[in-house]
Design an enzyme around this catalytic site. Sequence first.
Site, PDB file in Angstrom:
ATOM      1  N   SER A 130      11.443  35.758 -44.791  1.00 41.77           N
ATOM      2  CA  SER A 130      11.438  35.456 -43.201  1.00 41.77           C
ATOM      3  C   SER A 130      12.568  36.288 -42.501  1.00 41.77           C
ATOM      4  O   SER A 130      12.667  37.524 -42.981  1.00 41.77           O
ATOM      5  CB  SER A 130      11.195  34.044 -42.900  1.00 41.77           C
ATOM      6  OG  SER A 130      10.861  33.951 -41.569  1.00 41.77           O
TER       7      SER A 130
ATOM      8  N   GLU B 197       4.665  40.807 -44.137  1.00 40.28           N
ATOM      9  CA  GLU B 197       4.069  39.599 -44.059  1.00 40.28           C
ATOM     10  C   GLU B 197       4.553  38.859 -42.955  1.00 40.28           C
ATOM     11  O   GLU B 197       5.686  39.201 -42.268  1.00 40.28           O
ATOM     12  CB  GLU B 197       4.379  38.737 -45.195  1.00 40.28           C
ATOM     13  CG  GLU B 197       5.831  38.239 -45.603  1.00 40.28           C
ATOM     14  CD  GLU B 197       6.171  36.995 -44.904  1.00 40.28           C
ATOM     15  OE1 GLU B 197       5.404  35.938 -44.643  1.00 40.28           O
ATOM     16  OE2 GLU B 197       7.219  36.769 -44.462  1.00 40.28           O
TER      17      GLU B 197
ATOM     18  N   HIS C  56       5.157  32.957 -46.625  1.00 37.23           N
ATOM     19  CA  HIS C  56       5.561  31.955 -45.900  1.00 37.23           C
ATOM     20  C   HIS C  56       4.422  30.749 -46.503  1.00 37.23           C
ATOM     21  O   HIS C  56       4.807  29.573 -46.394  1.00 37.23           O
ATOM     22  CB  HIS C  56       5.371  31.607 -44.511  1.00 37.23           C
ATOM     23  CG  HIS C  56       6.607  32.253 -43.846  1.00 37.23           C
ATOM     24  ND1 HIS C  56       6.885  33.857 -43.813  1.00 37.23           N
ATOM     25  CD2 HIS C  56       7.603  31.889 -43.025  1.00 37.23           C
ATOM     26  CE1 HIS C  56       7.982  33.901 -43.164  1.00 37.23           C
ATOM     27  NE2 HIS C  56       8.473  32.922 -42.562  1.00 37.23           N
TER      28      HIS C  56
END
Length: 322
Positions: free
Chosen positions: A103, A227, A295
Amino acid sequence: MTTIGFCSTSTPITAISPKRFERAKAFLKNKGIRLVAGSLSGKRDYYRSGSILDRANEVNQLIHNDEVDIIMATIGGTNTNAVLPYLDYEYLNQHPKTIVGYSDATALLLAVRTQAPNCRTLYGPALVASLGEWPPFVNESWTNFEKIIRTRPGEAVTVRAPEYWDDEAINWNDFERPKKQRPNQWHAIGETRLSGRLIGGNLNTIYGILASKYFPKLTFGDLLFIEDAEKDAATVEKNFAMIRDAGAFDKVRGVILGKHALFDDLGTQRRPIDILLEVLNNQRLSIIYDYDSCHTTPMMTTPLGARAVIDAEKCTASFSDF
């Protein structure tokens, strides 16, 4: 014994979620891991764990701690990019460590990849977010991560996609009910087997460093791994268009697109892959999508900068030279 030092370069999750934090630490200690707490553990400055310089200092302390083998993010957030100019990359490159997170930790990973290339950079579990998860998901994420970190320099490793996955936003602090175990499968457009140097991370974080020295130079033959999570269709379109307008899709051999956890299609019934194809506008580019380094849970660990072979039909990823 492996020693993991952990840091919070953005969200103060160790203060926000003490139950999950303690569960993660207990999980790692049960695995025989020694932990070194970052200096901002348990601290909070509103939306962040500390000032920009305090957060940079937390990372630098772990960089200079020669007992620490792995520096692991506790979670992501929004503003890790603010600390990047203040990190001691020279010392880190001379005393290399493994850096792991996902992230918003993408900013730290790619900065280390470009400024301290002797280090291993792994797009993998974050302490609280990933290793505070409940079984069986946490066990799958750990097994995959351990297989990667036990791979010695010069060796190759092959990992397989988890048989199941989920992205429900439950069980964060206390156990409510078992998560669903959705059958897993990767998909492809164009070639089903792609190979090349794999680089990238969280797309929403990349836009904070894209034009900087901390973002790696892409070359033809690379695989661009991207992503995102908890975004809506409008934001996803904006982010895909951003990376297109930066010329990234023209420089790579293919794209590895992770699953998008908790995607909001804004009523369009469009998936992230549908939006990406529209943005590409018939540009010929092979894409493997629904990759599990993202995630969702369980999480596969992906070595950034490694030579990768991603096979959508077999649901395997092989890595070498990392």
